[in-house]
Design a protein around this motif. Structure first.
Motif, short mmCIF file in Angstrom:
data_model
loop_
_atom_site.label_atom_id
_atom_site.label_comp_id
_atom_site.label_asym_id
_atom_site.label_seq_id
_atom_site.Cartn_x
_atom_site.Cartn_y
_atom_site.Cartn_z
N LEU A 215 0.82 -1.21 0.00
CA LEU A 215 0.00 0.00 0.00
C LEU A 215 0.85 1.26 0.00
O LEU A 215 0.44 2.31 -0.50
CB LEU A 215 -0.94 -0.01 1.21
N SER B 73 -7.48 -5.78 9.44
CA SER B 73 -8.75 -5.51 8.76
C SER B 73 -8.69 -4.21 7.96
O SER B 73 -9.28 -4.10 6.88
CB SER B 73 -9.90 -5.46 9.76
N GLY C 289 -9.08 -4.03 3.95
CA GLY C 289 -10.06 -3.13 3.34
C GLY C 289 -9.45 -2.26 2.26
O GLY C 289 -10.05 -2.06 1.20
N GLU C 290 -8.25 -1.75 2.52
CA GLU C 290 -7.59 -0.90 1.52
C GLU C 290 -7.18 -1.72 0.30
O GLU C 290 -7.28 -1.24 -0.83
CB GLU C 290 -6.38 -0.20 2.14
N ASP D 125 -8.72 -4.46 -0.74
CA ASP D 125 -9.97 -4.81 -1.43
C ASP D 125 -10.51 -3.63 -2.24
O ASP D 125 -11.20 -3.83 -3.24
CB ASP D 125 -11.03 -5.26 -0.43
N ALA D 126 -10.19 -2.41 -1.81
CA ALA D 126 -10.69 -1.23 -2.50
C ALA D 126 -10.00 -1.02 -3.86
O ALA D 126 -10.54 -0.35 -4.73
CB ALA D 126 -10.50 0.01 -1.63
N TRP D 127 -8.79 -1.58 -4.02
CA TRP D 127 -8.10 -1.46 -5.30
C TRP D 127 -8.70 -2.50 -6.24
O TRP D 127 -8.80 -3.68 -5.90
CB TRP D 127 -6.60 -1.68 -5.12
N PRO D 128 -9.10 -2.12 -7.44
CA PRO D 128 -9.84 -3.06 -8.31
C PRO D 128 -9.04 -4.26 -8.79
O PRO D 128 -9.60 -5.31 -9.06
CB PRO D 128 -10.27 -2.18 -9.50
N THR E 70 -6.33 -6.64 -7.59
CA THR E 70 -5.50 -7.11 -6.49
C THR E 70 -5.47 -8.63 -6.44
O THR E 70 -6.51 -9.28 -6.56
CB THR E 70 -6.04 -6.58 -5.14
#
Length: 197
Positions: free
Chosen positions: A81, A110, A114-115, A117-120, A122
């Protein structure tokens, strides 16, 4: 053909071995390659990062500009990240989900999940667990390399030849163990990509 990769992780995880293997594979394909490394506090478990640029055309700079990387490849979720700003739109993160907690204010797992999962685009999974199943936990970096391989325009056979070249002096058992780990990571990503079609 051009692939710009930010390799990231923590000292001792074998990130720079990945760069060496991809370099050997690129040379076998007669590709141009440039690499810039930032070792940081690698001997103390600090961050390690390498810019790896592979192309069929000559490469002017060894540094990847912000927003220019095709891939961020990491064995540590927070480190993946850290380099999001380098990814181009549509770029991929390939990372292990296993944290290396080396600071007091390390984010909650977590929050990191979440971060990611937010990237399309991955690919994130427990690479230590996969490495243990097919080889040893020490080959997690080869699972990572395999997981990233579908996004790198180099034949997998050439990457496996690179693994043989890098680990050959350590004996056939070590070579085969690392190739098994590489193939397990490759299979994981191929299955994931097939499920998204």
């Amino acid at each position: 053909m051009k692939t710009d990769i930010v390799l990231a992780g923590v000292g001792g995880q074998g990130i720079l071995s990945i760069a060496t293997i991809l370099g050997a594979a690129a040379l076998k394909e007669n590709l141009y390659i440039k690499q810039a490394e930032v070792h940081g506090m690698s001997q103390r478990g600090g961050d390690v990062q390498s810019n790896l640029r592979i192309s069929s055309q000559p490469i002017a700079s060894d540094l990847i500009p912000r927003g220019g990387a095709d891939l961020v490849v990491s064995l540590e979720p927070m480190e993946s990240l850290r380099y999001l700003e380098f990814l181009k739109p549509g770029g991929w993160i390939v990372t292990s989900t296993v944290p290396f907690v080396n600071i007091n204010n390390y984010p909650e797992e977590s929050v990191l999940a979440g971060e990611l999962d937010a990237w399309p685009n991955t690919v994130a999974f427990d690479m230590d667990e996969v490495a243990k199943e097919v080889a040893t936990v020490r080959s997690s970096n080869m699972v990572l390399l395999g997981a990233a391989a579908p996004f790198i325009e180099i034949e997998t056979e050439k990457i496996e030849d690179g693994i043989r070249a890098v680990f050959g002096a350590k004996g056939e058992k070590i070579v085969e163990s690392n190739i098994a780990a590489f193939r397990a990571g490759l299979a994981y990503t191929e299955k994931l990509l097939a499920s998204r079609k």
